[in-house]
Each structure stands twice: as structure tokens, then as C-alpha cells.
Design a protein around this motif. Structure first.
Motif, PDB file in Angstrom:
ATOM      1  N   TYR A   1       0.862  -1.189   0.000  1.00  0.00           N
ATOM      2  CA  TYR A   1       0.000   0.000   0.000  1.00  0.00           C
ATOM      3  C   TYR A   1       0.890   1.227   0.000  1.00  0.00           C
ATOM      4  O   TYR A   1       1.850   1.303   0.766  1.00  0.00           O
ATOM      5  N   LEU A   2       0.552   2.204  -0.832  1.00  0.00           N
ATOM      6  CA  LEU A   2       1.396   3.389  -0.983  1.00  0.00           C
ATOM      7  C   LEU A   2       0.548   4.645  -1.039  1.00  0.00           C
ATOM      8  O   LEU A   2      -0.411   4.730  -1.800  1.00  0.00           O
TER       9      LEU A   2
ATOM     10  N   ASN B   1       2.121  11.190  -4.283  1.00  0.00           N
ATOM     11  CA  ASN B   1       1.556  12.193  -5.169  1.00  0.00           C
ATOM     12  C   ASN B   1       1.632  11.705  -6.602  1.00  0.00           C
ATOM     13  O   ASN B   1       2.583  11.020  -6.993  1.00  0.00           O
ATOM     14  N   ASP B   2       0.630  12.057  -7.379  1.00  0.00           N
ATOM     15  CA  ASP B   2       0.554  11.579  -8.753  1.00  0.00           C
ATOM     16  C   ASP B   2       1.574  12.293  -9.635  1.00  0.00           C
ATOM     17  O   ASP B   2       2.096  13.359  -9.292  1.00  0.00           O
ATOM     18  N   ILE B   3       1.861  11.664 -10.773  1.00  0.00           N
ATOM     19  CA  ILE B   3       2.725  12.256 -11.792  1.00  0.00           C
ATOM     20  C   ILE B   3       1.848  12.552 -13.000  1.00  0.00           C
ATOM     21  O   ILE B   3       1.034  11.707 -13.403  1.00  0.00           O
ATOM     22  N   PRO B   4       1.949  13.740 -13.603  1.00  0.00           N
ATOM     23  CA  PRO B   4       1.090  14.070 -14.748  1.00  0.00           C
ATOM     24  C   PRO B   4       1.180  13.018 -15.845  1.00  0.00           C
ATOM     25  O   PRO B   4       2.282  12.550 -16.174  1.00  0.00           O
ATOM     26  N   PRO B   5       0.046  12.602 -16.402  1.00  0.00           N
ATOM     27  CA  PRO B   5       0.066  11.601 -17.473  1.00  0.00           C
ATOM     28  C   PRO B   5       0.922  12.062 -18.651  1.00  0.00           C
ATOM     29  O   PRO B   5       0.943  13.240 -19.000  1.00  0.00           O
TER      30      PRO B   5
ATOM     31  N   ASP C   1      -6.465   4.866  -6.501  1.00  0.00           N
ATOM     32  CA  ASP C   1      -7.636   5.677  -6.185  1.00  0.00           C
ATOM     33  C   ASP C   1      -7.196   6.984  -5.557  1.00  0.00           C
ATOM     34  O   ASP C   1      -6.094   7.079  -5.003  1.00  0.00           O
ATOM     35  N   LYS C   2      -8.048   7.990  -5.638  1.00  0.00           N
ATOM     36  CA  LYS C   2      -7.713   9.304  -5.107  1.00  0.00           C
ATOM     37  C   LYS C   2      -7.798   9.300  -3.589  1.00  0.00           C
ATOM     38  O   LYS C   2      -8.657   8.652  -3.003  1.00  0.00           O
TER      39      LYS C   2
ATOM     40  N   PRO D   1      -1.242  15.258   2.742  1.00  0.00           N
ATOM     41  CA  PRO D   1      -0.756  15.908   1.519  1.00  0.00           C
ATOM     42  C   PRO D   1      -0.662  14.966   0.326  1.00  0.00           C
ATOM     43  O   PRO D   1      -0.322  15.394  -0.765  1.00  0.00           O
ATOM     44  N   TYR D   2      -0.939  13.674   0.515  1.00  0.00           N
ATOM     45  CA  TYR D   2      -0.865  12.724  -0.585  1.00  0.00           C
ATOM     46  C   TYR D   2      -2.104  12.848  -1.465  1.00  0.00           C
ATOM     47  O   TYR D   2      -3.219  12.987  -0.971  1.00  0.00           O
ATOM     48  N   SER D   3      -1.914  12.760  -2.768  1.00  0.00           N
ATOM     49  CA  SER D   3      -3.046  12.926  -3.678  1.00  0.00           C
ATOM     50  C   SER D   3      -3.646  11.599  -4.114  1.00  0.00           C
ATOM     51  O   SER D   3      -4.823  11.542  -4.466  1.00  0.00           O
ATOM     52  N   VAL D   4      -2.854  10.514  -4.126  1.00  0.00           N
ATOM     53  CA  VAL D   4      -3.368   9.230  -4.596  1.00  0.00           C
ATOM     54  C   VAL D   4      -2.882   8.094  -3.697  1.00  0.00           C
ATOM     55  O   VAL D   4      -1.876   8.226  -2.979  1.00  0.00           O
ATOM     56  N   ASN D   5      -3.605   6.967  -3.757  1.00  0.00           N
ATOM     57  CA  ASN D   5      -3.223   5.742  -3.067  1.00  0.00           C
ATOM     58  C   ASN D   5      -3.065   4.627  -4.088  1.00  0.00           C
ATOM     59  O   ASN D   5      -3.826   4.554  -5.063  1.00  0.00           O
ATOM     60  N   TYR D   6      -2.093   3.764  -3.853  1.00  0.00           N
ATOM     61  CA  TYR D   6      -1.912   2.578  -4.690  1.00  0.00           C
ATOM     62  C   TYR D   6      -1.923   1.346  -3.786  1.00  0.00           C
ATOM     63  O   TYR D   6      -1.249   1.325  -2.759  1.00  0.00           O
ATOM     64  N   GLU D   7      -2.694   0.343  -4.191  1.00  0.00           N
ATOM     65  CA  GLU D   7      -2.747  -0.898  -3.423  1.00  0.00           C
ATOM     66  C   GLU D   7      -2.608  -2.081  -4.365  1.00  0.00           C
ATOM     67  O   GLU D   7      -3.233  -2.124  -5.429  1.00  0.00           O
ATOM     68  N   LEU D   8      -1.777  -3.042  -3.967  1.00  0.00           N
ATOM     69  CA  LEU D   8      -1.564  -4.251  -4.751  1.00  0.00           C
ATOM     70  C   LEU D   8      -2.605  -5.296  -4.337  1.00  0.00           C
ATOM     71  O   LEU D   8      -2.692  -5.655  -3.166  1.00  0.00           O
ATOM     72  N   LYS D   9      -3.391  -5.763  -5.310  1.00  0.00           N
ATOM     73  CA  LYS D   9      -4.443  -6.722  -5.008  1.00  0.00           C
ATOM     74  C   LYS D   9      -4.301  -7.959  -5.886  1.00  0.00           C
ATOM     75  O   LYS D   9      -3.940  -7.856  -7.070  1.00  0.00           O
ATOM     76  N   LEU D  10      -4.587  -9.115  -5.280  1.00  0.00           N
ATOM     77  CA  LEU D  10      -4.503 -10.389  -5.984  1.00  0.00           C
ATOM     78  C   LEU D  10      -5.877 -10.796  -6.484  1.00  0.00           C
ATOM     79  O   LEU D  10      -6.897 -10.537  -5.834  1.00  0.00           O
TER      80      LEU D  10
END
Length: 385
Positions: free
Chosen positions: A196-197, A200-204, A240-241, A247-256
Motif C-alpha cells: 500500500y502506498l 503524489n501523482d505524476i502528470p500523465p 484511487d484518489k 498531503p498525498y493525492s493518490v493511493n496505490y494498493e496491490l491486489k490479488l
């Protein structure tokens, strides 16, 4: 533990309100005393000798005026928050870079240690002794039904890349191996969170100078019990946002796709993750934190960035103890932190990359980044809360 924090917070609010009431009462009495003294100074008995009457009046009238002035000033400070404003201004003055000019190297080192501990440990509220035993018993029961890390080993290589738009990013290539076991062999449990992270996002469309697209996180390998899983087919990284106030803009989660792979069916679970993250160079902090008890912990941070210094420190329960169980090894291009015995949830290590020209301002630099909301990529380990 939440009840302890709520009780402690309520107790502090009650104490502040009590102090304010006492100040208002004392201030009102002081003003009344001052008025009485001024009144008496002009209504002294006529039978007193004129010389003594003038001397007494010239003494008690200024005394009454001083009491009224001080009391009114104190009440205004308390009523309109001038005390907080004054404290804020003093603290602001004490955190300016100019303060460092009067500090020697030893004091700067002490400040750096204190800031690291304050940022990553925080101030723990006092607990209610009457509920401590009951809460401890509940926590132990929960702990015994859970799992622990037999080993938790991380390697992180940090470099800098420049995007085509000129923006510079820290690139962290991370490899992590963990072995998970149940605390009680007869208990069935599973790994609650794989990865889980908060970041902040990076512009596409952002690309490096060699044309590769940059993303906040990209996995290159995921293995469970020595079986390599296929991306998208067997696992995916869900973005997901972030909706909280961090101050973090996005979350990343690894799912199986098959959640049963996380169950400790054979008494253990071995996981290997290899991935790369990108963050702006304004985010110089990276930490690794365990969320369960860990028997063998090590992490290695390496960096060959010529214009940055790498600082590494462990924190939590593992910050203390004898050198026989804690190793802090300086290598040619990095630092290794290793513990040979148990550490507790919330323990870990943090690395900070700091421009060499700012080396003298290490404590102030770190505290300003934290206070200004620059997101340290710190809740980024397996299962980190």
C-alpha cells in the motif's frame, strides 16, 4: 488505545479551561483591587498630616494603576488569543536559518536526532493506569491470533532522473523479501495487506529523457512462495484518489485475483516484491515501517547522487538497545541497518536525501519539509498502516 487518547485529550481541555477560569478570576480581583486603591488615594482621612497623606496617595495611586493595566493586558491576551500568537511568533523566529549560525556542530547533531524522533515517533499520550491491564490483555490476545515477520529485508537504490519537461525525480528501485509465520502454529491467518502506498501523482504522459513513461510506482516482479505471478492476470495495482486531509493525492494498493494465496496454509508465507517508484525531488524522505512484530529486520539504502548526502536513522523501539543486536553499517555508497532480535510494530528506518549545500541546515530543513506537507513516501512497506 483510542479511549486512552480521548481521556487524555479531555483531561487536557478541562485543565486548560480551569486555568483560564482562574486567570479570569484573579484578573477581575486585581482590577477591583486597583480601582479600590485609586479611590482610596483620593479619599484619605482629613485628619492625616498633609505630608503623609500626599506621600501615601502618590504611592497607592500608581500601584492601583499598574495593577489595572497589567490585569487588563493579561485578560486581553487570554481572551483574544494573543498568547498563542506571541508563542507562534517566537517559535517562528527560533526556526529561522539564522539560528543555526549561533549553534555548534554538537548542538546541530542533537537537534537532528530530536527532530527525527519527534517526526517519526510523535508524542505518545499518557495512558490511564486503571485501564492499562485490561487493554494490554486485549492487545496480547489480538497479537497471539495474528502473524509475525520471520524476516523482513529491503534493498533500496536511489538515483535521480530528469523528465523531458526538466522536472527532476528521485527514482527508487526497491527489492523486498519477507517471510510471514503465524504466532501460534495452530492458528489460521493470512497476510492482511500486500502493498500500500500513499504518494503524489505524476502528470500523465511524463517521460524521461530516454522516452520511458514515468509512473509513481511500477512492479517488475511479485512472487509468493517462489511462484511468480503475472501482472493484470494474477495481480493488479489499484489506484484511487486520496480523500483524507494528508498531503498525498493518490493511493496505490496491490491486489490479488486469488486472495487465498495470502493464507498461511503451510505455516509460512514467503513474498518477494521488486518495483520502482518515482517522486519529485522536493520529497526527500523514504522510510520502511513494519506493522507486525519482526524477528529479523534489515534494510540497505544506496545512492550515488553526487550533489546529495544520504542520511539514515532507525526509529521506534529499535532506536534503542545495545550495539550487539543493532548494526548500523556505513558502506561505500550507502547505509545498512540490521537488527538481530525482535522489533515491534511501528519500528523502522528512514532515509533522507539532502542537497549538500543544505547540509548545515539539516534539522531545520527536515522540520520545514514535514511541516509544509511535503509527502514522505513512508507508508509504503508491506502491510504498513
Amino acid at each position: 488505545m483510542g479511549a486512552f487518547r480521548e481521556t487524555d485529550s479531555r483531561r487536557r481541555r478541562q485543565q486548560r479551561q480551569l486555568n483560564r477560569n482562574w486567570m479570569l478570576l484573579v484578573g477581575a480581583l486585581a482590577i477591583l483591587t486597583g480601582v479600590i486603591l485609586i479611590y482610596l488615594s483620593s479619599h484619605l482621612p482629613e485628619q492625616m498630616p498633609e505630608e503623609y497623606r500626599d506621600m501615601t496617595a502618590s504611592t497607592i495611586m500608581p500601584l492601583g494603576q499598574v495593577m489595572i493595566s497589567i490585569s487588563i493586558t493579561a485578560l486581553l491576551f487570554e481572551r483574544f488569543g494573543y498568547v498563542d500568537y506571541t508563542v507562534s511568533r517566537v517559535c517562528d523566529a527560533l526556526t529561522r536559518d539564522e539560528v543555526l549560525n549561533v549553534l555548534d556542530a554538537r548542538r546541530k547533531e542533537e537537534l537532528k536526532e530530536l527532530l527525527f524522533e519527534d517526526i517519526y515517533l510523535g508524542h505518545q499520550p499518557a495512558q490511564d493506569p486503571g485501564q492499562l491491564v485490561q487493554q494490554l490483555n486485549e492487545d496480547i490476545n489480538v497479537l497471539l491470533a495474528d502473524y509475525y515477520y520471520e524476516e523482513y529485508h529491503t534493498s533500496c537504490d536511489i538515483s535521480i532522473i530528469t523528465a523531458q519537461d526538466g522536472q527532476r525525480y528521485f527514482r527508487k528501485h526497491i527489492s523486498r523479501i519477507i517471510t510471514v509465520r503465524p504466532i501460534q502454529a495452530d492458528r489460521q491467518c493470512e497476510l492482511t495487506r500486500l502493498y500500500y502506498l500513499h504518494t503524489n501523482d505524476i502528470p500523465p504522459g511524463t517521460k524521461s529523457q530516454d522516452g520511458h513513461e514515468l509512473s509513481p510506482v511500477r512492479f517488475t516482479e511479485l512472487s509468493i512462495n517462489d511462484k511468480k505471478l503475472l501482472p493484470e492476470t494474477e495481480y493488479q495495482l489499484v489506484r484511487d484518489k486520496n480523500t483524507d486531509s494528508s498531503p498525498y493525492s493518490v493511493n496505490y494498493e496491490l491486489k490479488l485475483k486469488d486472495h487465498s494465496l495470502l493464507k498461511l496454509t503451510d505455516g509460512q508465507l514467503r513474498v518477494k516484491l521488486v518495483y520502482t517508484t518515482h517522486v519529485l525531488c522536493t520529497d526527500p524522505l523514504y522510510s520502511i515501517t513494519v506493522d507486525k512484530p519482526c524477528k529479523s529486520f534489515s534494510c540497505h539504502f544506496s545512492s550515488n547522487i553526487p550533489d546529495y548526502n544520504l542520511h539514515v536513522k532507525s526509529y521506534g523501539f529499535m532506536s534503542f538497545g545495545s550495539s550487539t543486536r543493532k548494526m548500523h553499517i556505513q558502506t561505500q555508497n550507502g547505509v545498512t541497518v540490521r537488527f538481530r532480535s525482535w522489533i515491534l510494530p511501528g519500528d523502522g528506518a528512514v532515509a533522507m536525501l539532502m542537497p549538500k549545500q543544505s547540509a548545515a541546515a539539516c534539522p531545520i530543513y527536515a522540520s520545514r519539509l514535514y511541516r509544509s506537507g511535503c509527502p514522505a513516501e513512508d507508508r509504503e512497506a508491506v502491510g504498513v498502516n
